[in-house]
Design a protein around this motif. Sequence first.
Motif, short mmCIF file in Angstrom:
data_model
loop_
_atom_site.label_atom_id
_atom_site.label_comp_id
_atom_site.label_asym_id
_atom_site.label_seq_id
_atom_site.Cartn_x
_atom_site.Cartn_y
_atom_site.Cartn_z
N ASP A 42 0.82 -1.22 0.00
CA ASP A 42 0.00 0.00 0.00
C ASP A 42 0.84 1.26 0.00
O ASP A 42 0.38 2.32 0.39
CB ASP A 42 -0.95 0.00 1.20
CG ASP A 42 -0.22 -0.06 2.54
OD1 ASP A 42 1.02 -0.16 2.54
OD2 ASP A 42 -0.91 -0.02 3.58
N GLN A 62 -13.12 0.72 12.46
CA GLN A 62 -13.35 -0.68 12.07
C GLN A 62 -13.10 -1.65 13.21
O GLN A 62 -13.41 -2.83 13.09
CB GLN A 62 -12.46 -1.04 10.89
CG GLN A 62 -12.85 -0.35 9.59
CD GLN A 62 -11.86 -0.62 8.46
OE1 GLN A 62 -10.84 -1.30 8.65
NE2 GLN A 62 -12.12 -0.08 7.30
N SER A 231 0.30 -10.27 7.54
CA SER A 231 -0.62 -9.68 6.58
C SER A 231 -0.03 -9.49 5.19
O SER A 231 0.99 -8.83 5.00
CB SER A 231 -1.09 -8.31 7.11
OG SER A 231 -2.14 -7.81 6.32
N ARG A 232 -0.68 -10.13 4.20
CA ARG A 232 -0.38 -9.97 2.78
C ARG A 232 1.04 -10.40 2.39
O ARG A 232 1.50 -10.09 1.29
CB ARG A 232 -0.59 -8.51 2.34
CG ARG A 232 -2.01 -8.00 2.52
CD ARG A 232 -2.14 -6.56 2.05
NE ARG A 232 -3.51 -6.06 2.18
CZ ARG A 232 -3.88 -4.81 1.90
NH1 ARG A 232 -2.98 -3.93 1.48
NH2 ARG A 232 -5.13 -4.45 2.04
N ASP A 254 -6.18 -10.53 1.60
CA ASP A 254 -6.74 -10.22 2.91
C ASP A 254 -7.57 -11.35 3.50
O ASP A 254 -7.55 -11.59 4.71
CB ASP A 254 -7.56 -8.93 2.86
CG ASP A 254 -6.69 -7.70 2.73
OD1 ASP A 254 -5.55 -7.72 3.23
OD2 ASP A 254 -7.15 -6.69 2.13
N GLN A 255 -8.36 -12.05 2.68
CA GLN A 255 -9.14 -13.16 3.21
C GLN A 255 -8.22 -14.27 3.71
O GLN A 255 -8.46 -14.86 4.77
CB GLN A 255 -10.10 -13.69 2.15
CG GLN A 255 -11.23 -12.72 1.82
CD GLN A 255 -12.24 -13.33 0.84
OE1 GLN A 255 -12.20 -14.52 0.55
NE2 GLN A 255 -13.12 -12.50 0.33
N HIS A 275 -3.57 -5.43 7.59
CA HIS A 275 -4.05 -4.31 6.80
C HIS A 275 -5.57 -4.20 6.86
O HIS A 275 -6.12 -3.10 6.93
CB HIS A 275 -3.62 -4.47 5.33
CG HIS A 275 -2.14 -4.43 5.12
ND1 HIS A 275 -1.34 -5.55 5.29
CD2 HIS A 275 -1.32 -3.42 4.72
CE1 HIS A 275 -0.09 -5.23 5.01
NE2 HIS A 275 -0.04 -3.96 4.67
N ASP A 276 -6.27 -5.35 6.78
CA ASP A 276 -7.73 -5.39 6.77
C ASP A 276 -8.21 -5.75 8.18
O ASP A 276 -8.21 -6.91 8.57
CB ASP A 276 -8.20 -6.44 5.76
CG ASP A 276 -9.72 -6.50 5.63
OD1 ASP A 276 -10.43 -6.02 6.54
OD2 ASP A 276 -10.21 -7.03 4.62
N ARG A 278 -11.26 -5.43 9.71
CA ARG A 278 -12.57 -6.07 9.89
C ARG A 278 -12.47 -7.59 9.74
O ARG A 278 -13.01 -8.36 10.55
CB ARG A 278 -13.59 -5.52 8.89
CG ARG A 278 -14.16 -4.17 9.26
CD ARG A 278 -15.47 -3.92 8.52
NE ARG A 278 -16.01 -2.60 8.84
CZ ARG A 278 -15.91 -1.54 8.06
NH1 ARG A 278 -15.26 -1.64 6.92
NH2 ARG A 278 -16.44 -0.39 8.42
N ALA A 279 -11.81 -8.04 8.69
CA ALA A 279 -11.73 -9.48 8.43
C ALA A 279 -11.00 -10.20 9.55
O ALA A 279 -11.43 -11.26 10.01
CB ALA A 279 -11.06 -9.74 7.09
#
Length: 295
Positions: A42, A62, A231-232, A254-255, A275-276, A278-279
């Motif tokens: 990002d 979030q 993450s990622r 992300d999932q 990074h995400d 909520r998930a």
Amino acid sequence: MSTTESPAARRPGTCPRPEGLPRPDRCLVMGILNVTPDSFSDGGLYARTRQAIDRGLELAAQGADIVDVGGESTRPGARPVAVAEELARTVPVVSELARAGVRVSIDTMHAPVARAAVEAGACLVNDVSGGLADPDMAPAIAAAGVPYVATHWRAPSREMDRHAEYRDVVAEVAAELDARVRQLTAQGIDPARLVLDPGLGFSKRTEHDWTLLAGLGTLRQLGFPLLVGASRKRFIGAALANGGAGDVPPGGRDQATAAVSALAAAAGAFCVRVHDVRASLDAVRMAAAYAAPRS
């Protein structure tokens, strides 16, 4: 490993919680806020101060327990950033988010940045070098009295991949983290405020990252909370490709990252850095629900 018996070592299965951080009945979720032009997934999205502040507020809304502000990319091959530039990128963002009531950490390897960020309102210092990049870091943390994340680290970003050689990655990472704990506490850092990070992707190949995730139980025996930053990262992308998904760019992982967050939380991680938000927040809640009948 250290011969000093920690409270967690005396009570197998417990997850120590560092002083100065929240203590919910689940794994914490740290939201990543890269105030950089060159981070691997990002870079440039939040390089301007106003963009970064808005993103930090969004991460908090979030559900992020902590928003981690970083002004220097640590991806493989990244070039170092001058301290003055890192200060200019991060401190205004930390200050505004803290003023808004957001719990903020500073992602830095440099003591002057850590000191300035704490003065601006950061409640935690996240150092991917574990104090090895700057000899002044440990004294600065000891004086500040804030929680400190020490990551397993062998070399700077530009040469880290050359140091990804292990016979037993879990045992070697545990031993090297234990050595860092001894040195950091000898320099005055309160062990009650220490968090350890196995450093996924830092001088690690894909197979090392998966082996470390499977070995979190062994790393927990060091007696300190564990932060997992998956993450990622490349090992997630490689697993997706091997599973038939093809070449999935970082932003499309992300999932899969949330699945790794659930695994880490179920294994007793104190915090996941993502990074995400909520998930992964949903994922760690599911891990807590899964563990509840056996607690």
